[in-house]
Each structure stands twice: as C-alpha cells, then as structure tokens.
Enzyme design. Structure first.
Site, PDB file in Angstrom:
ATOM      1  N   ASN A   9     -93.098 -22.484 -14.002  1.00  0.00           N
ATOM      2  CA  ASN A   9     -94.095 -21.981 -13.056  1.00  0.00           C
ATOM      3  C   ASN A   9     -94.645 -23.208 -12.328  1.00  0.00           C
ATOM      4  O   ASN A   9     -95.406 -23.981 -12.907  1.00  0.00           O
ATOM      5  CB  ASN A   9     -95.206 -21.249 -13.831  1.00  0.00           C
ATOM      6  N   TRP A  10     -94.242 -23.359 -11.090  1.00  0.00           N
ATOM      7  CA  TRP A  10     -94.643 -24.575 -10.356  1.00  0.00           C
ATOM      8  C   TRP A  10     -96.088 -24.502  -9.870  1.00  0.00           C
ATOM      9  O   TRP A  10     -96.613 -25.491  -9.362  1.00  0.00           O
ATOM     10  CB  TRP A  10     -93.700 -24.798  -9.161  1.00  0.00           C
ATOM     11  N   LYS A  11     -96.696 -23.326  -9.978  1.00  0.00           N
ATOM     12  CA  LYS A  11     -98.087 -23.139  -9.521  1.00  0.00           C
ATOM     13  C   LYS A  11     -98.208 -23.624  -8.069  1.00  0.00           C
ATOM     14  O   LYS A  11     -97.296 -23.382  -7.289  1.00  0.00           O
ATOM     15  CB  LYS A  11     -99.052 -23.848 -10.483  1.00  0.00           C
ATOM     16  N   HIS A  97    -100.871 -13.936 -14.289  1.00  0.00           N
ATOM     17  CA  HIS A  97    -101.133 -15.259 -14.862  1.00  0.00           C
ATOM     18  C   HIS A  97    -102.635 -15.449 -15.060  1.00  0.00           C
ATOM     19  O   HIS A  97    -103.437 -14.975 -14.260  1.00  0.00           O
ATOM     20  CB  HIS A  97    -100.565 -16.352 -13.942  1.00  0.00           C
ATOM     21  N   GLU A  99    -104.509 -17.831 -14.464  1.00  0.00           N
ATOM     22  CA  GLU A  99    -105.207 -18.455 -13.321  1.00  0.00           C
ATOM     23  C   GLU A  99    -105.518 -17.407 -12.260  1.00  0.00           C
ATOM     24  O   GLU A  99    -106.541 -17.495 -11.582  1.00  0.00           O
ATOM     25  CB  GLU A  99    -104.357 -19.611 -12.767  1.00  0.00           C
ATOM     26  N   GLU A 169     -99.666 -16.736 -23.123  1.00  0.00           N
ATOM     27  CA  GLU A 169    -100.205 -18.041 -22.751  1.00  0.00           C
ATOM     28  C   GLU A 169    -101.670 -18.123 -23.162  1.00  0.00           C
ATOM     29  O   GLU A 169    -102.549 -17.617 -22.451  1.00  0.00           O
ATOM     30  CB  GLU A 169    -100.107 -18.244 -21.233  1.00  0.00           C
ATOM     31  N   GLY A 175    -102.355 -26.537 -19.592  1.00  0.00           N
ATOM     32  CA  GLY A 175    -102.706 -27.771 -18.884  1.00  0.00           C
ATOM     33  C   GLY A 175    -103.662 -28.673 -19.651  1.00  0.00           C
ATOM     34  O   GLY A 175    -104.214 -29.619 -19.104  1.00  0.00           O
ATOM     35  N   SER A 215     -98.843 -25.935 -22.412  1.00  0.00           N
ATOM     36  CA  SER A 215     -98.496 -27.291 -22.848  1.00  0.00           C
ATOM     37  C   SER A 215     -97.169 -27.348 -23.613  1.00  0.00           C
ATOM     38  O   SER A 215     -97.018 -28.115 -24.560  1.00  0.00           O
ATOM     39  CB  SER A 215     -99.626 -27.923 -23.668  1.00  0.00           C
ATOM     40  N   GLY A 236     -95.540 -25.040 -17.167  1.00  0.00           N
ATOM     41  CA  GLY A 236     -96.197 -25.563 -15.981  1.00  0.00           C
ATOM     42  C   GLY A 236     -95.816 -27.024 -15.754  1.00  0.00           C
ATOM     43  O   GLY A 236     -94.765 -27.343 -15.191  1.00  0.00           O
ATOM     44  N   GLY A 237     -96.662 -27.915 -16.218  1.00  0.00           N
ATOM     45  CA  GLY A 237     -96.514 -29.353 -15.947  1.00  0.00           C
ATOM     46  C   GLY A 237     -95.128 -29.920 -16.211  1.00  0.00           C
ATOM     47  O   GLY A 237     -94.578 -30.654 -15.375  1.00  0.00           O
TER      48      GLY A 237
HETATM   49  P1  13P Z   1     -98.734 -26.015 -18.700  1.00  0.00           P
HETATM   50  O1  13P Z   1     -97.322 -26.039 -19.222  1.00  0.00           O
HETATM   51  O2  13P Z   1     -98.987 -27.024 -17.633  1.00  0.00           O
HETATM   52  O3  13P Z   1     -99.749 -26.042 -19.815  1.00  0.00           O
HETATM   53  O4  13P Z   1     -98.907 -24.583 -17.976  1.00  0.00           O
HETATM   54  C1  13P Z   1     -98.552 -23.425 -18.639  1.00  0.00           C
HETATM   55  C2  13P Z   1     -98.600 -22.291 -17.689  1.00  0.00           C
HETATM   56  O5  13P Z   1     -99.670 -21.854 -17.280  1.00  0.00           O
HETATM   57  C3  13P Z   1     -97.319 -21.726 -17.220  1.00  0.00           C
HETATM   58  O6  13P Z   1     -97.516 -20.544 -16.534  1.00  0.00           O
END
Ligand code: 13P
Length: 259
Positions: A9-11, A97, A99, A169, A175, A215, A236-237
């Site tokens: 997920n590149w956000k 998600h 967020e 999640e 993050g 993470s 994510g990251g």
């Molecule tokens: P991180 O891997 O950066 O913690 O993000 C997880 C996430 O929200 C994937 O959708």
C-alpha cells in the site's frame, strides 16, 4: 491451502514516474515468484495507477487502488469510480483502511457500500479492519473487530465472503515500528476466522485470506506468515523500495512453507 498474498500500500507516495521506476526495479527481483507461490500486488495513488499498470504488464505484479466509491458516477468530489479504475487496468482495491476511517470519516457502513460496488464491478478486494491502542488496552479488540466485520460485510453471502481478502491492521502498529508479535497477531487472526465461521460458515471462513499489516518488514515477514492463520501482508513503508519489498516477499513465502 490458501495462497499467500503480499500487497504494497503505497499510500500518498510515488508520482507516476517514481511508481514506474519502482515497478521496473521490482520486476526482475520477483520474476521467479510463480503465481502458484504467491500473489504480489502494488497499490499506488490514483494518478500513478496507469503508469504502474503499464510497467507491470506481462509480469507477476498485479495492481490495486486504495479506494473506490459506491456510486457509478456523480457529484462526489475527490472520489473515484469502479469504471474509472477498471479502465485504468486495476484488478484489486483496498477498502476501509484505518487512515480512511481515522482522517476521512470512513465508517463500517461506507465500507460496506464501497465493498458491494467493488464486488459488483468484479474487483478483488482487501478489506481492512483493526483496533486502536486505546481499544486494545481497554480489552475491546474482539468487540471492535466483530463490529467492523459485521458492519463491513453486511448482506454478503458465504460464497462472496469466501473470495475476500481481509487485512488485519492493528492501528497502533501502523508506521510505528511496533509489530504485533507473531503469536499476538495469530491469536487475533484466529478470532477473525472464528467470527467469520459463526457468521458465514466454516467452509467460507477457511477460504478467506487474512493479511497482517502494521510495520511488516523483511525481518519479521517470515515469522508472521509462518503462523497458521496469517496468509500474507499489507505493507506500507517497506513496500516503497524494490529491494526491501522483494526481500519481504521472499521471506514471507519461505515462512509460509513452514506452516
Ligand atoms: P506500515 O507497513 O508502514 O506500518 O503500514 C501498514 C499499512 O497501513 C498498510 O496498509
């Protein structure tokens, strides 16, 4: 056996040219991952989708979007429709998600409306659920997840549910560098599956794939995916660099073989 699914997920990261470069770098690193082994998905922002679809064409990398609106078209500023995503060549969508829930007023009811529209249009969907730190510390994790599942999957039948991907999640792990331990994540995944079994039957519950997200990194992906009820990851990251994402995918596959 449920097939491993690893999605990045590149956000709100990567312009079209940056996204294309990332996929071009990733392709040779994951070229030997067969479709029987794992599904690999990348989910860029909307304006990056077409460039990434083009770069990924003919490879084992699939492309997903980060949202989808329930209406076919209309006055919904800032939203995106199923037809727009289909024409862009997208196959998967992430919905609900944390967020979106935290910053943009997404609720279980809107997730449910988006999900129905996405399924009707033939997308493969990753539906996100997860508790906040306050909810976990207040011993409310299961209550929160049950509510998100019941509301988000309302009106769906067992056959439809069996084809879904859920992403667990924990919000406190996103993050933050804090990962749920494999045992803690497994216990929650097991709860999710048992709740699905009670609602939709054991057979459907056994087929649903449940990703872990929060993470996840190359260093912990193997241990997490080695757990019986963890079927992949939503990352994510660590998905923003080709080498770390490719290593994570390989470690996750190796972990899944230990099941
Ligand atoms: P991180 O891997 O950066 O913690 O993000 C997880 C996430 O929200 C994937 O959708």
């Amino acid at each position: 056996m449920r097939k491993v699914i690893i999605a990045g997920n590149w956000k709100m990261n990567k312009t079209a040219s940056e996204g294309r470069a990332l996929v071009e770098a990733l392709k040779p690193l994951v070229a030997e991952v067969g479709p029987e082994c794992a599904e690999i998905v990348v989910c860029p922002p909307f304006t990056t989708l077409s460039a990434v679809v083009e770069a990924a064409r003919g490879s084992n990398i699939k492309v997903g979007a980060q949202n989808l609106h329930w209406a076919e078209s209309g006055a919904f500023t800032g939203e995106i429709s199923a037809a727009m995503l289909r024409e862009a060549g997208v196959e998967y969508v992430i919905l609900g998600h944390s967020e979106r829930r935290q910053y943009f007023g997404e609720t279980d009811a809107t997730v449910n409306a988006r999900l129905k529209a996405a399924l009707k249009a033939g997308f493969k969907v990753m539906v996100c659920i997860g508790e906040t730190l306050e909810e976990r510390e207040g011993n409310r994790t299961e209550e929160v997840l049950a509510r998100q599942l019941d509301g988000g999957l309302a009106d769906l039948d067992a056959v439809t549910v069996s084809g879904l991907v859920l992403a667990y999640e924990p919000v406190w792990a996103i993050g933050t560098g804090k990962t749920a331990t494999p045992e803690m994540a497994e216990a929650t995944h097991r709860f999710i599956r048992s709740h699905l079994a009670a609602r939709f039957g054991k057979e459907a519950a056994e087929q649903v794939r449940i990703q872990y997200g929060g993470s996840m990194k190359p260093e912990n992906a193997g241990e997490l995916v080695a757990q019986p009820d963890i079927d992949g990851g939503l990352i994510g990251g660590a998905a923003l660099k080709a080498d770390s994402f490719a290593t994570l995918i390989k470690n996750a596959i190796a972990g899944s073989r230990k099941k």
